[in-house]
Design a protein around this motif. Structure first.
Motif, PDB file in Angstrom:
ATOM      1  N   SER A 608       0.854  -1.177   0.000  1.00 60.58           N
ATOM      2  CA  SER A 608       0.000   0.000   0.000  1.00 60.58           C
ATOM      3  C   SER A 608       0.894   1.233   0.000  1.00 60.58           C
ATOM      4  O   SER A 608       2.071   1.170   0.371  1.00 60.58           O
ATOM      5  N   SER A 609       0.329   2.365  -0.432  1.00 63.11           N
ATOM      6  CA  SER A 609       1.182   3.544  -0.573  1.00 63.11           C
ATOM      7  C   SER A 609       0.408   4.823  -0.295  1.00 63.11           C
ATOM      8  O   SER A 609      -0.805   4.899  -0.514  1.00 63.11           O
ATOM      9  N   GLY A 610       1.149   5.795   0.194  1.00 62.36           N
ATOM     10  CA  GLY A 610       0.644   7.148   0.340  1.00 62.36           C
ATOM     11  C   GLY A 610       1.427   8.061  -0.569  1.00 62.36           C
ATOM     12  O   GLY A 610       2.646   8.128  -0.474  1.00 62.36           O
ATOM     13  N   VAL A 611       0.727   8.754  -1.489  1.00 65.89           N
ATOM     14  CA  VAL A 611       1.391   9.547  -2.519  1.00 65.89           C
ATOM     15  C   VAL A 611       1.029  11.022  -2.344  1.00 65.89           C
ATOM     16  O   VAL A 611      -0.152  11.379  -2.303  1.00 65.89           O
ATOM     17  N   VAL A 612       2.057  11.845  -2.255  1.00 64.43           N
ATOM     18  CA  VAL A 612       1.856  13.284  -2.113  1.00 64.43           C
ATOM     19  C   VAL A 612       2.357  13.967  -3.384  1.00 64.43           C
ATOM     20  O   VAL A 612       3.480  13.731  -3.823  1.00 64.43           O
ATOM     21  N   THR A 613       1.487  14.787  -3.982  1.00 65.88           N
ATOM     22  CA  THR A 613       1.888  15.608  -5.127  1.00 65.88           C
ATOM     23  C   THR A 613       2.275  16.982  -4.609  1.00 65.88           C
ATOM     24  O   THR A 613       1.483  17.665  -3.960  1.00 65.88           O
ATOM     25  N   VAL A 623       6.056  17.247   4.304  1.00 67.83           N
ATOM     26  CA  VAL A 623       5.755  16.273   3.242  1.00 67.83           C
ATOM     27  C   VAL A 623       5.708  14.852   3.806  1.00 67.83           C
ATOM     28  O   VAL A 623       4.794  14.074   3.511  1.00 67.83           O
ATOM     29  N   LEU A 624       6.709  14.484   4.625  1.00 67.98           N
ATOM     30  CA  LEU A 624       6.756  13.132   5.192  1.00 67.98           C
ATOM     31  C   LEU A 624       5.561  12.883   6.105  1.00 67.98           C
ATOM     32  O   LEU A 624       5.020  11.766   6.161  1.00 67.98           O
ATOM     33  N   LYS A 625       5.131  13.892   6.809  1.00 64.58           N
ATOM     34  CA  LYS A 625       3.968  13.762   7.684  1.00 64.58           C
ATOM     35  C   LYS A 625       2.727  13.400   6.871  1.00 64.58           C
ATOM     36  O   LYS A 625       1.951  12.512   7.249  1.00 64.58           O
ATOM     37  N   TYR A 626       2.545  14.075   5.732  1.00 63.03           N
ATOM     38  CA  TYR A 626       1.399  13.766   4.879  1.00 63.03           C
ATOM     39  C   TYR A 626       1.521  12.376   4.254  1.00 63.03           C
ATOM     40  O   TYR A 626       0.522  11.669   4.092  1.00 63.03           O
ATOM     41  N   ASN A 639      -5.719  -4.022   1.012  1.00 60.94           N
ATOM     42  CA  ASN A 639      -4.412  -4.307   0.422  1.00 60.94           C
ATOM     43  C   ASN A 639      -4.251  -3.606  -0.925  1.00 60.94           C
ATOM     44  O   ASN A 639      -5.230  -3.364  -1.644  1.00 60.94           O
ATOM     45  N   ALA A 640      -2.989  -3.321  -1.282  1.00 63.81           N
ATOM     46  CA  ALA A 640      -2.624  -2.796  -2.608  1.00 63.81           C
ATOM     47  C   ALA A 640      -3.388  -1.515  -2.928  1.00 63.81           C
ATOM     48  O   ALA A 640      -3.850  -1.315  -4.048  1.00 63.81           O
ATOM     49  N   VAL A 641      -3.487  -0.633  -1.959  1.00 61.22           N
ATOM     50  CA  VAL A 641      -4.225   0.618  -2.142  1.00 61.22           C
ATOM     51  C   VAL A 641      -3.222   1.768  -2.226  1.00 61.22           C
ATOM     52  O   VAL A 641      -2.260   1.828  -1.463  1.00 61.22           O
ATOM     53  N   ALA A 642      -3.460   2.691  -3.181  1.00 61.53           N
ATOM     54  CA  ALA A 642      -2.649   3.902  -3.299  1.00 61.53           C
ATOM     55  C   ALA A 642      -3.529   5.091  -2.935  1.00 61.53           C
ATOM     56  O   ALA A 642      -4.516   5.373  -3.611  1.00 61.53           O
ATOM     57  N   ASN A 643      -3.168   5.777  -1.857  1.00 54.48           N
ATOM     58  CA  ASN A 643      -3.928   6.924  -1.367  1.00 54.48           C
ATOM     59  C   ASN A 643      -3.166   8.191  -1.754  1.00 54.48           C
ATOM     60  O   ASN A 643      -1.983   8.333  -1.425  1.00 54.48           O
ATOM     61  N   THR A 644      -3.794   9.120  -2.484  1.00 52.15           N
ATOM     62  CA  THR A 644      -3.071  10.277  -3.030  1.00 52.15           C
ATOM     63  C   THR A 644      -3.679  11.584  -2.561  1.00 52.15           C
ATOM     64  O   THR A 644      -4.865  11.668  -2.232  1.00 52.15           O
ATOM     65  N   GLN A 645      -2.827  12.630  -2.550  1.00 49.15           N
ATOM     66  CA  GLN A 645      -3.295  13.972  -2.188  1.00 49.15           C
ATOM     67  C   GLN A 645      -2.263  14.994  -2.627  1.00 49.15           C
ATOM     68  O   GLN A 645      -1.065  14.732  -2.594  1.00 49.15           O
ATOM     69  N   SER A 646      -2.733  16.155  -3.060  1.00 38.47           N
ATOM     70  CA  SER A 646      -1.846  17.269  -3.399  1.00 38.47           C
ATOM     71  C   SER A 646      -1.763  18.206  -2.204  1.00 38.47           C
ATOM     72  O   SER A 646      -2.750  18.412  -1.494  1.00 38.47           O
ATOM     73  N   ILE A 647      -0.563  18.771  -1.986  1.00 40.58           N
ATOM     74  CA  ILE A 647      -0.412  19.724  -0.890  1.00 40.58           C
ATOM     75  C   ILE A 647       0.259  20.981  -1.403  1.00 40.58           C
ATOM     76  O   ILE A 647       1.050  20.938  -2.342  1.00 40.58           O
TER      77      ILE A 647
END
Length: 650
Positions: A608-613, A623-626, A639-647
């Motif tokens: 799984s992943s957390g993606v910050v734009t 950035v790391l906190k987000y 499982n296998a989820v990508a969670n994204t957000q722009s900051i």
């Protein structure tokens, strides 16, 4: 019969250059003579004892016209030895009628290096290669001699300061590394690629191993490593550089279509196969058309369209209108495979089984004579698995796929053990460092000469000598510290950056790059993997994911092992859509990995992943906190989820 030297080299490609009919006495300059000799040697090596448009008699006439046999200069000595070596082990065929007359000495090479560093790099690389092929009768054992010798030559060429000459020596080294260490070979090709010349109609010893050659080797290497996106990229680069009639174009189309199939992009694969059929049909041979039509049938068969049998029938009829017997003489494997693939779309089981067995027998016979047995074994098991899948026999397909994965794991494990994962500098940096070393050595030499010429300046000269020695010592300490920094900056298990090295690098990168993304990955259920299969399997999962990431991301990207089972990836100049596509590809690659070295049980993994734009945000802590926050949210979703957000900037 083609000599062992030229038979081996023709597998990697050969050379040709502009015509030269002048005698030795008519050359206006050394440059003109070297260009003529380069053409003569390339033409002779490529065409001697072969059925081609240039006969042995034509080559003999060219040798006589060039005056090479009578040329007692250093250039004449070098090229007589090169041509004599190229056919030295001919047993059934004729040898090139040249006599070396004089020994080939180091001073001859030094003079050539001074006048033409690029020809020196190509000619000496070939001479090292050809001499070893003769010595070891064409076997792979020669790499124990050629690789160290070509590495020394590369270091010597770096000191000339000529970028293209360095790239030429590097690509020859890569050719030999392919036989024993393909991962280092890939690195060497990537190292040389920016400075290699584009192939021209007026080919020379220097420019035949060109950008096109490098892209061709990389597309094949990445295809074997199952990295379809990179294989597709280098195949398309070849199509941009080559003429439509070039045979390399046909293989580039084949690889590009295969890469699209492996990414399940069947519509794009069909469109590209239409273009390939049109291009190959205009200029190329029936063998190449047979190859492209077979590839189109693969696209149709593997996408499992409801009209697959009808479409396969149409293509198979087109195949049978070609000169099948002539094609079979060039490649029994291709004809046997196309027949088996066609019958896999039909319902007659006995015909399909017979065709598959024939295809397997053809490959088994190839194993007896080939020097690339591991590649043939891998291709056999993978294609049999796909043929049975098309036919619908999933049990037999799984059996062959299981064998393929075991062979692949064994081969890749051996290659990773041999590979040197410490990153190398680029050509420009190597040349600058060589200049610095040479400058210090020149200073030292000049001071020594001063001691002999003027005893009255003894004290000051000794002082300068000490200064030069201290400078060399300082440089050695700097290089040693740099080597230690390299070892401490990279994670031993995965080859990625360490956390501290990554954070230090990101502090600089975030200030420069205002359009980027950062992704924090965490392996799903990692503790369960350790508890069920043991910590060695857990380490293998981490290692495989790390090396998969390393092979997929660009050179401008960065990644590190952020935690025990976590990776942090920084994508420079990227947007959310591009990053999600790369993460999807990484997820698909991991989903295909079912077999592991330290357990006989099969299982797949996901992350799984957390993606910050980033939109101009240069606060690393922010950035790391987000990233952590988004990763936690992804974990909660499954499982296998990508969670994204722009900051935006804080």
């Amino acid at each position: 019969m083609i000599s062992m030297v030229r038979l081996s080299l023709l597998l990697f490609l050969l050379f040709a250059n502009k015509n030269s009919q002048a005698t030795d006495n008519s050359f206006n300059s050394v440059k003109e003579k070297l260009e003529a000799y380069s053409h003569l040697a390339a033409t002779s090596i490529f065409h001697w004892n072969t059925q081609s448009k240039i006969s042995n008699s034509d080559i003999v006439d060219m040798i006589k016209s060039s005056g090479l046999q009578e040329d007692n200069s250093g250039e004449g000595v070098i090229f007589r030895h090169i041509l004599a070596t190229s056919t030295a082990n001919e047993k059934n065929g004729k040898r090139i009628p040249l006599y070396v007359k004089q020994p080939l000495l180091e001073r001859h090479w030094v003079a050539l290096k001074s006048s033409n560093p690029r020809l020196f790099a190509a000619a000496k690389s070939y001479y090292i290669y050809a001499t070893a092929v003769n010595q070891f009768n064409g076997t792979k054992d020669r790499v124990n001699v050629t690789v160290p010798a070509l590495k020394r030559l590369k270091d010597e060429v770096i000191r000339t300061g000529d970028h293209q000459a360095t790239a030429i020596s590097s690509i020859w080294l890569a050719m030999e590394l392919m036989l024993g260490n393909p991962f280092q070979a890939i690195g060497e090709i990537e190292y040389a690629l920016p400075f290699l010349p584009v192939r021209s109609e007026r080919r020379t010893f220097e420019n035949y191993l060109s950008k096109e050659t490098a892209h061709d080797w990389l597309r094949r290497s990445y295809q074997e490593l199952a990295i379809p996106s990179l294989s597709f990229y280098h195949a398309m680069e070849i199509l941009d550089l080559q003429k439509p009639s070039d045979v390399a174009n046909t293989w580039a189309y084949f690889t590009a279509i295969d890469a699209l199939i492996n990414q399940y992009k069947f519509d794009e694969a069909l469109l590209l196969s239409d273009k390939a059929i049109e291009t190959v049909g205009k200029n190329n041979t029936e063998h190449e058309m047979y190859l492209i039509l077979t590839q189109r049938m693969r696209v149709i068969a593997f996408q499992h369209d409801k009209n697959v049998a009808e479409q396969a029938e149409q293509i198979y009829r087109k195949l049978n209108t070609l000169a099948v017997d002539d094609v079979a003489r060039k490649s029994q494997e291709l004809v046997a495979y196309s027949t088996a693939l066609y019958l896999a779309t039909r319902t007659n089981k006995s015909e399909f089984i017979n065709a598959v067995e024939h295809y397997a027998n053809v490959l088994d016979n190839m194993l007896l004579e080939s020097g690339f047995k591991d590649k043939i074994k891998l291709r056999k098991e993978l294609e049999l698995a796909k043929l049975y899948e098309v036919y619908g026999d999933y049990q037999a397909s799984f059996k062959h796929y299981k064998r393929y994965k075991k062979l692949l794991v064994t081969r890749n494990a051996e290659q990773f053990e041999n590979a040197n994962l410490i990153k190398t500098d680029n050509i420009s940096e190597d040349i600058e460092l060589a200049k610095f070393r040479q400058q210090e050595l020149d200073n030292l030499r000049n001071e020594r000469m001063g001691l002999n010429q003027d005893n009255g300046k003894l004290q000051s000269t000794v002082l300068l000598l000490i200064t030069a020695i201290l400078s060399l010592l300082a440089m050695w300490l700097w290089l040693n510290n740099r080597r230690n920094d390299t070892q401490t900056n990279y994670d031993e298990l995965t080859g990625s950056l360490t956390r501290s090295a990554m954070l230090k690098s990101l502090t600089v990168a975030l200030k420069k790059d205002c359009s980027s993304c950062m992704a924090l990955l965490n392996i799903d259920h990692f503790q369960r993997i350790n508890d069920t299969y043991g910590y060695r399997v857990g380490e293998e999962v981490v290692s495989v994911l790390g090396k998969t990431i390393q092979k997929r991301i660009r050179k401008t990207d960065k990644f590190c092992r952020f935690g025990n089972e976590e990776f942090l990836i920084y994508f420079s100049n990227s947007n959310e859509e591009e990053v999600k596509r790369i993460l999807d590809e990484l997820s698909n690659l991991m989903a295909k990995q079912k077999w592991w070295k330290f357990t006989e049980q099969s299982f797949t993994t996901s992350f799984s992943s957390g993606v910050v734009t980033l939109k101009g945000d240069n606060n690393l802590e922010h950035v790391l906190k987000y990233c952590h926050k988004l990763l936690e949210g992804a974990k909660n979703k499954g499982n296998a989820v990508a969670n994204t957000q722009s900051i935006s900037p804080v």
